[in-house]
Motif scaffolding. Structure first.
Motif, PDB file in Angstrom:
ATOM      1  N   HIS A 228       0.854  -1.185   0.000  1.00  0.00           N
ATOM      2  CA  HIS A 228       0.000   0.000   0.000  1.00  0.00           C
ATOM      3  C   HIS A 228       0.889   1.234   0.000  1.00  0.00           C
ATOM      4  CE1 HIS A 228       1.183   0.050   4.220  1.00  0.00           C
ATOM      5  NE2 HIS A 228       0.721  -1.194   4.318  1.00  0.00           N
ATOM      6  N   SER A 229       0.302   2.395  -0.218  1.00  0.00           N
ATOM      7  CA  SER A 229       1.058   3.644  -0.245  1.00  0.00           C
ATOM      8  C   SER A 229       1.793   3.846   1.066  1.00  0.00           C
ATOM      9  CB  SER A 229       0.110   4.826  -0.489  1.00  0.00           C
ATOM     10  OG  SER A 229      -0.489   4.722  -1.756  1.00  0.00           O
ATOM     11  N   PRO A 238       3.478   6.161  -6.257  1.00  0.00           N
ATOM     12  CA  PRO A 238       2.510   5.089  -6.539  1.00  0.00           C
ATOM     13  C   PRO A 238       3.120   3.705  -6.330  1.00  0.00           C
ATOM     14  CG  PRO A 238       3.400   5.961  -8.581  1.00  0.00           C
ATOM     15  CD  PRO A 238       3.949   6.831  -7.480  1.00  0.00           C
ATOM     16  N   THR A 239       2.297   2.754  -5.917  1.00  0.00           N
ATOM     17  CA  THR A 239       2.762   1.376  -5.814  1.00  0.00           C
ATOM     18  C   THR A 239       2.599   0.696  -7.168  1.00  0.00           C
ATOM     19  OG1 THR A 239       0.606   0.449  -5.226  1.00  0.00           O
ATOM     20  CG2 THR A 239       1.975   1.303  -3.415  1.00  0.00           C
ATOM     21  N   LYS A 241       1.201  -2.164  -7.456  1.00  0.00           N
ATOM     22  CA  LYS A 241      -0.147  -2.721  -7.393  1.00  0.00           C
ATOM     23  C   LYS A 241      -1.195  -1.723  -7.887  1.00  0.00           C
ATOM     24  CE  LYS A 241      -0.172  -6.389  -3.917  1.00  0.00           C
ATOM     25  NZ  LYS A 241      -0.815  -6.864  -2.669  1.00  0.00           N
ATOM     26  N   GLU A 242      -1.028  -0.465  -7.487  1.00  0.00           N
ATOM     27  CA  GLU A 242      -1.981   0.566  -7.908  1.00  0.00           C
ATOM     28  C   GLU A 242      -2.004   0.733  -9.420  1.00  0.00           C
ATOM     29  OE1 GLU A 242      -1.666   3.466  -3.955  1.00  0.00           O
ATOM     30  OE2 GLU A 242      -0.476   3.891  -5.739  1.00  0.00           O
ATOM     31  N   GLN A 243      -0.911   0.340 -10.066  1.00  0.00           N
ATOM     32  CA  GLN A 243      -0.792   0.499 -11.517  1.00  0.00           C
ATOM     33  C   GLN A 243      -1.048  -0.810 -12.280  1.00  0.00           C
ATOM     34  OE1 GLN A 243       2.616   3.370 -12.497  1.00  0.00           O
ATOM     35  NE2 GLN A 243       3.066   2.830 -10.370  1.00  0.00           N
ATOM     36  N   ASP A 246       0.836  -6.835  -9.766  1.00  0.00           N
ATOM     37  CA  ASP A 246       0.771  -7.425  -8.429  1.00  0.00           C
ATOM     38  C   ASP A 246       2.164  -7.872  -7.993  1.00  0.00           C
ATOM     39  OD1 ASP A 246      -0.074  -8.462  -6.057  1.00  0.00           O
ATOM     40  OD2 ASP A 246      -1.001 -10.252  -6.913  1.00  0.00           O
TER      41      ASP A 246
END
Length: 323
Positions: A228-229, A238-239, A241-243, A246
């Motif tokens: 997470h952030s 940004p992580t 995962k957010e983009q 995984d």
């Protein structure tokens, strides 16, 4: 009655706690790389925290022993300096990954006394602030179109954690890791300098190594490999995962002692680390270096390290890097 007498005898003769030694007269932290990388910041964190909390009488010395992401230092402390009570050696997740692949020579994870973890870092991918790659997708799209266009620099050879992070990211984007243009340096400081000088386009490294340059505006972190952030000044990073990728890669940072250091000296260090972790001075120094709380000592850390090495071995096998 006989059982009670036996228990009493055990309590009196055999079960007494280890007598704790006094502080070593001379202390040293070995950073197993050149100055400027993650091992350096790990040693400096300890050096400054011990001094600010007055845990030792004389300042701790920091020395550098580059080679093999910790292999040279590991072999030296076991074979040449196994009994030095005042000498701790910094290690990271990268050290454990190399141990898992058998890159530390004839020595394995059982050979040293794992002492303390003082924080966790996270893998990250960065570019210069003037790079045409604004997002992780921009970078991976360019690599998909022509892998030769993008040169990735990192602090160790193929099979290292920095290579693994980039290779796993490439696989998520359906890019064959073997086709990456990858340049290996020694330690985290050199590839960062090379990227700032325009000699490589991308840096695969650890977030803590990038924080000072991120704050100065010299680099852009495209992704951090955290669940997470992150808090504070890193909240806007940004992580992966957010983009849509995984991928997480936490990086433990800590210390070990030589295999023949006495139990009494080990107990002194363990207790010192426990006290240190609770101080505001230590927390401030840890936060300044972009590390996040991860405090573990003694047998708990020993078990954690051995489990991590086992898991890394399985990951390395997936890339054909371990048996």
């Amino acid at each position: 009655m006989h059982k009670k007498r036996s228990l009493l005898l055990c309590g009196l003769l055999f079960c007494a706690p280890v007598t704790q030694a006094s502080a070593p007269s001379r202390t040293e932290c070995i950073a197993p790389a050149k100055p400027g990388g993650g091992f350096d910041l790990t040693c400096k964190l300890l050096q400054i925290s011990l001094q600010e909390t007055h845990a030792i009488d004389s300042p701790m010395r920091v020395t550098y022993m580059p080679g093999g992401v910790g292999a040279v230092a590991y072999n030296a402390i076991i074979a040449q300096r196994p009994s030095e009570a005042g000498t701790v050696v910094a290690f990271s997740g990268g050290s454990l990954l190399n141990l898992a692949q058998g890159k530390f020579g004839r020595y394995n994870v059982e050979e040293v006394k794992w002492l303390a973890a003082v924080g966790t870092d996270y893998g990250a991918i960065a570019v210069r602030s003037d790079s045409p790659y604004k997002t992780l997708n921009d970078l991976l799209t360019a690599m998909q179109q022509d892998p030769d266009r993008v040169v990735v620099g990192a602090g160790a050879s193929i099979g290292s954690q920095d290579w693994m992070k980039a290779a796993m990211l490439a696989r998520h984007a359906n890019i064959t890791p073997e086709k990456m243009r990858y340049v290996a340096f020694e330690g985290g400081g050199e590839p960062l300098t090379a990227m700032l000088g325009g000699h490589v386009h991308v840096l695969s490294g650890d977030m803590s190594e990038m924080v000072p340059h991120l704050q100065s505006g010299k680099i852009r972190v495209l992704a951090v490999f955290a669940d997470h952030s992150l808090p504070g000044v890193l909240a806007d990073v940004p992580t992966a995962k957010e983009q849509g990728y995984d991928l997480t890669w936490p990086v433990i940072r800590g210390f070990y002692l030589g295999p023949k250091v006495s139990d009494e000296s080990y107990a002194w260090w363990e207790e010192t680390f426990k006290k240190l972790a609770a101080t505001d001075a230590f927390k401030k120094q840890r936060d300044m270096r972009g590390l996040f709380e991860f405090n573990m000592t003694g047998q708990e850390l020993d078990a954690y390290v051995k489990k991590q090495v086992s898991e890394y071995r399985e990951q390395a096998k997936a890339f054909g890097l371990a048996k």
